[in-house]
Design an enzyme around this catalytic site. Structure first.
Site, PDB file in Angstrom:
ATOM      1  N   LYS A  77     -14.787   1.295  -1.749  1.00 24.76           N
ATOM      2  CA  LYS A  77     -14.764   0.977  -0.311  1.00 24.76           C
ATOM      3  C   LYS A  77     -15.146   2.194   0.527  1.00 24.76           C
ATOM      4  O   LYS A  77     -15.960   2.096   1.450  1.00 24.76           O
ATOM      5  CB  LYS A  77     -13.360   0.478   0.065  1.00 24.76           C
ATOM      6  CG  LYS A  77     -13.229   0.005   1.503  1.00 24.76           C
ATOM      7  CD  LYS A  77     -11.891  -0.705   1.716  1.00 24.76           C
ATOM      8  CE  LYS A  77     -10.730   0.220   1.444  1.00 24.76           C
ATOM      9  NZ  LYS A  77      -9.427  -0.427   1.674  1.00 24.76           N
ATOM     10  N   GLU A 103      -3.126   4.746   8.570  1.00 32.88           N
ATOM     11  CA  GLU A 103      -3.587   5.419   7.348  1.00 32.88           C
ATOM     12  C   GLU A 103      -2.513   6.367   6.821  1.00 32.88           C
ATOM     13  O   GLU A 103      -1.777   6.989   7.590  1.00 32.88           O
ATOM     14  CB  GLU A 103      -4.847   6.237   7.651  1.00 32.88           C
ATOM     15  CG  GLU A 103      -6.105   5.420   7.809  1.00 32.88           C
ATOM     16  CD  GLU A 103      -6.743   5.104   6.477  1.00 32.88           C
ATOM     17  OE1 GLU A 103      -7.261   6.020   5.821  1.00 32.88           O
ATOM     18  OE2 GLU A 103      -6.705   3.931   6.078  1.00 32.88           O
ATOM     19  N   ARG A 104      -2.441   6.486   5.514  1.00 33.49           N
ATOM     20  CA  ARG A 104      -1.609   7.534   4.921  1.00 33.49           C
ATOM     21  C   ARG A 104      -2.259   8.884   5.190  1.00 33.49           C
ATOM     22  O   ARG A 104      -3.484   9.001   5.222  1.00 33.49           O
ATOM     23  CB  ARG A 104      -1.460   7.310   3.414  1.00 33.49           C
ATOM     24  CG  ARG A 104      -0.762   6.014   3.049  1.00 33.49           C
ATOM     25  CD  ARG A 104      -0.770   5.801   1.532  1.00 33.49           C
ATOM     26  NE  ARG A 104      -0.161   4.530   1.172  1.00 33.49           N
ATOM     27  CZ  ARG A 104      -0.802   3.366   1.126  1.00 33.49           C
ATOM     28  NH1 ARG A 104      -2.098   3.325   1.436  1.00 33.49           N
ATOM     29  NH2 ARG A 104      -0.183   2.254   0.793  1.00 33.49           N
TER      30      ARG A 104
END
Length: 394
Positions: A77, A103-104
């Site tokens: 991705k 997001e992390r």
């Protein structure tokens, strides 16, 4: 601030978070804006050419539209996103914005380094509302990204590619804010304003006379339940679906896009033309027949198939490998030089494979090439190498 923001990373307030020189003298705008009036929006359907064969042929993106990118970890991705950014600069002379919603920290840092190393960061703006931030920041970082995108579209008159990861976390942040405000939840605990909040974000993504904002959004489907309200409302805004397959990735068929599960509302004769539509349907039909024959091949072998079925299998395998493509952002890892393939070359290659123009060529000749004209060149190079080897042996 125009081009000064390119290559930089921001938070929801527009402050830089990449430990570089701060940009304190730029223009500030409200992130809450209405979509352009209908009379200012372009109404004609236009295809956004990515230069990636499998997307342009079977799941074309709409210029000024929204596309959903479905895929788990490790199926390519991020690489696909970086290649889209690279081709946006080369094909449209536009800019790209990456918006990380929830997001992390690790994911954001890795993406920043990968974009910098592959050379696409200098044409990209990154905004993050990280997972450890309050839900209000995650709910509004998408609006901040859109405000930047609208500046490039309306003031700089450039096309913009807006990549959002993950749109479900935007909805999730709205659910948390709704709970903190004491609102009564609706179905499955979602906020009663889900449809309005999502539409307020998605409807600002459109094309006008000055340029277009084209969005590719990563979509998480909770528990693979496509009847979940978050999924239902998101799908209502998408014009294309790009599904990444772990099975394709395990076979080394990159980009690992599943051509049978992916689709687009743009793939109609009135938009892409009769020839493109017919070829896409023939490709899907051939690949679907091959899927049905795989069980027979696994149990009994190719020799038990009829002559017609063996021809279908050969075409399908050639098509599968023709739909692979070397990317510019992976040149240093794969050794294959990147290709950006025009729509005409992609259509010509698919048509010639379906017409059995390469019935005598092995399927490996079609792996990791650009246009189909490279097939004969690869065969000639192999023949020259075999001749040289025979001469040395003699």
């Amino acid at each position: 601030m125009g081009k000064r923001v390119l290559g930089r990373m921001f938070n929801v307030f527009g402050d830089t978070i990449d430990n570089a020189e701060p940009l304190d003298d730029g223009e500030r705008r409200s992130i809450h804006r209405e979509p352009p009036p209908l009379e200012q929006q372009a109404t004609s359907a236009e295809v956004f050419h990515t230069g990636i064969k499998v997307i342009d042929l079977l799941s074309p993106l709409e210029r000024g539209g929204k596309a959903g990118l479905f895929g788990g970890a490790g199926v390519g991705k991020t690489v696909l996103i970086m290649e889209l950014i690279n081709n946006m600069v080369g094909g449209y002379e536009g800019v790209s914005l990456f918006c990380g919603i929830g997001e992390r920290c690790r994911e954001g840092e890795e993406l920043y380094r990968e974009m910098r190393d592959s050379g696409v960061l200098k044409n990209t703006v990154m905004l993050f509302g990280q997972m450890n931030e309050p839900p209000g920041a995650r709910l509004r970082v998408g609006h901040a990204a859109l405000t930047m995108a609208e500046h490039f579209r309306d003031d700089q008159r450039q096309d913009v590619l807006l990549l959002m990861d993950n749109i479900f976390r935007f909805i999730q942040a709205g659910m948390e804010v709704s709970g903190l405000m004491g609102r009564l939840p609706s179905r499955l605990g979602y906020q009663p304003t889900l449809a309005t909040e999502l539409a307020g974000l998605e409807e600002r993504i459109c094309n006008t006379a000055t340029g277009a904002i084209t969005s590719v959004q990563a979509v998480y489907v909770p528990a693979d339940d496509f009847t979940d309200p978050a999924a239902v409302h998101t799908f209502g805004h998408l014009s294309s679906s790009i599904v990444l397959s772990r099975k394709k990735a395990s076979q080394g068929l990159y980009p690992a896009i599943d051509p049978l599960q992916s689709g687009s509302s743009m793939l109609v004769p009135g938009v892409v033309g009769e020839r493109h539509y017919r070829l896409a349907q023939d490709m899907r039909s051939t690949l679907a027949e091959y899927e049905e024959l795989k069980d027979i091949i696994a149990m009994l072998g190719m020799q038990e198939l009829s002559r017609e079925d063996r021809m279908v299998v050969r075409r399908a395998r050639q098509l599968e490998r023709f739909l692979t493509q070397p990317f510019f952002v992976t040149e240093q890892f794969t050794g294959h030089s990147g290709r950006m393939v025009s729509m005409e070359k992609a259509l010509d290659g698919a048509e010639r494979i379906l017409n059995d123009d390469f019935a005598d060529n092995p399927e490996q000749d079609f792996y990791m090439i650009g246009g189909v004209d490279e097939v004969n060149k690869r065969t000639d190079d192999q023949d020259d190498g075999d001749a040289e080897g025979a001469e040395e042996a003699a």
